[in-house]
Design an enzyme around this catalytic site. Structure first.
Site, mmCIF file in Angstrom:
data_model
loop_
_atom_site.group_PDB
_atom_site.id
_atom_site.type_symbol
_atom_site.label_atom_id
_atom_site.label_comp_id
_atom_site.label_asym_id
_atom_site.label_seq_id
_atom_site.Cartn_x
_atom_site.Cartn_y
_atom_site.Cartn_z
ATOM 1 N N VAL A 68 0.810 -1.218 0.000
ATOM 2 C CA VAL A 68 0.000 0.000 0.000
ATOM 3 C C VAL A 68 0.844 1.269 0.000
ATOM 4 C CG1 VAL A 68 -2.017 -1.045 1.078
ATOM 5 C CG2 VAL A 68 -0.212 -0.103 2.526
ATOM 6 N N TYR A 69 2.163 1.162 0.132
ATOM 7 C CA TYR A 69 2.998 2.357 0.107
ATOM 8 C C TYR A 69 2.962 2.961 -1.298
ATOM 9 C CZ TYR A 69 5.069 0.799 4.564
ATOM 10 O OH TYR A 69 5.281 0.399 5.864
ATOM 11 N N GLY A 70 2.450 4.203 -1.365
ATOM 12 C CA GLY A 70 2.335 4.851 -2.663
ATOM 13 C C GLY A 70 1.409 4.103 -3.592
ATOM 14 N N SER A 71 0.431 3.369 -3.029
ATOM 15 C CA SER A 71 -0.501 2.563 -3.829
ATOM 16 C C SER A 71 0.231 1.617 -4.777
ATOM 17 C CB SER A 71 -1.456 3.477 -4.623
ATOM 18 O OG SER A 71 -2.221 4.288 -3.755
#
Length: 337
Positions: A68-71
């Protein structure tokens, strides 16, 4: 003074009972591709690669990310960076849990359908056949523990994952213990790496959690080692926060960090920093590496200069007396009981 990155040579330390070794300071990439409240990306791809280059030049080889980091951008950029390197020289960890598709409840948690899909997707973004450590980002009470461990074991047996980790489980070490008991009874892969929040002013993992990790020889890689920036010295007890700052509008941050007790801890931190000619951030990180049961803190940065300062913590030599003073500045949760 912060030494140049080329002068920093991070050591390798055992990653618990996994049999592999990790950099003594791991690199966290949670800001890669992250949008702030104004919609601006905090760290774009070019700077992300500069930071990875800087970490590598200091001898760092352990890169921590999440899907989910930076989608997903964080994983993609790491994968692009790795493409020109020998993948086997790097330890890559990622995490799964949070919902990724609106209106799809099955895209959240650790049910078998979601776990298998998420792992295939993150491997594609990283452009690699496997991740070294796969964390569950949170515990999912809706998925039976036996199903979770059987699913995760299947990923290890398939070669897509080497080791299993649990992130942010500080109040629930018993859940990891129960999961590992199930895995051991079935001959499945257990959790061997833990990732709690832990720093000079966040001490809730001391006691049962760290004792459990020590007894089972589980690796402990703390996140937020600088208390969301509080331990860097950027806040002053006698100064008002800028009205337009994010912190000024966050009552949770102020109640958690900007307290008289925590500023007293910071006073001791500043005193030790002056004694060893280092920054408060470097001393806070060095203190954490001296804690029994801690394997390797996860550090991040917005700029190469910030990263160099944080990594230089590995060069700071604290005396036992200094470590004891810092530890005593704020009692742990079980002290005095």
């Amino acid at each position: 003074m912060t030494p140049p990155l080329a002068a920093i040579d991070l050591d390798f330390v055992p990653l618990g009972r996994t049999g592999i070794r990790t950099s003594e300071l791991q690199f966290g990439t949670w800001r890669f591709g992250k949008e702030n409240e104004s919609g601006e990306v905090e760290i774009g791809e070019e700077r992300a690669h500069e930071l990875l280059d800087a970490y590598e030049s200091a001898g760092g080889r352990y890169i921590d990310t999440a899907d989910v980091y930076g989608s997903g951008a964080s994983e993609e950029w790491i994968g692009d960076w790795l493409a020109d390197r020998d993948r086997e020289r790097y330890t890559i960890a990622s995490k799964i849990y949070w919902q990724i598709r609106d209106g799809d409840p099955n895209s959240r948690g650790t049910n078998r359908k979601n776990v298998r899909h998420r792992v295939d997707a993150l491997l594609d973004r990283l452009d690699t056949d496997y991740v070294d450590v796969l964390y569950i980002h949170r515990w999912d009470d809706d998925t039976p523990t036996r199903e979770l461990m059987k699913t995760l074991n299947g990923l290890v047996e398939s070669g897509k994952v080497h080791y299993l980790g649990a992130s942010t489980m500080r109040p629930n070490a018993w859940k990891v213990a129960r999961a590992n008991a199930i895995a051991d009874a079935q001959g499945w892969e257990p959790f061997t790496v833990l990732q709690p929040r832990y720093n000079l002013v966040d001490r809730e993992v001391e006691g049962d959690y760290l004792e459990f990790a020590r007894q089972r020889n589980l690796a402990v890689s703390p996140w937020s080692p600088l208390g969301q920036g509080f331990l860097t010295g950027k806040y002053d007890r006698d100064e008002d926060l800028p009205a337009d700052s994010k912190v000024a509008s966050s009552s949770r941050f102020q109640e958690s960090y900007l307290t008289a007790e925590n500023f007293d801890v910071h006073d001791e931190l500043d005193a030790v920093a002056d004694e060893v000619d280092a920054s408060p951030a470097q001393v806070a990180l060095a203190w954490l590496t001296h804690r029994d049961g801690v394997t390797a803190p996860i550090v991040g940065a917005r700029t190469v200069d910030q990263l160099a300062e944080n990594l230089a913590a590995a060069t700071i030599d604290l005396s036992d007396e200094q470590v004891d003073r810092l530890t005593a500045a704020k009692p742990g949760p079980y002290e005095g009981l």
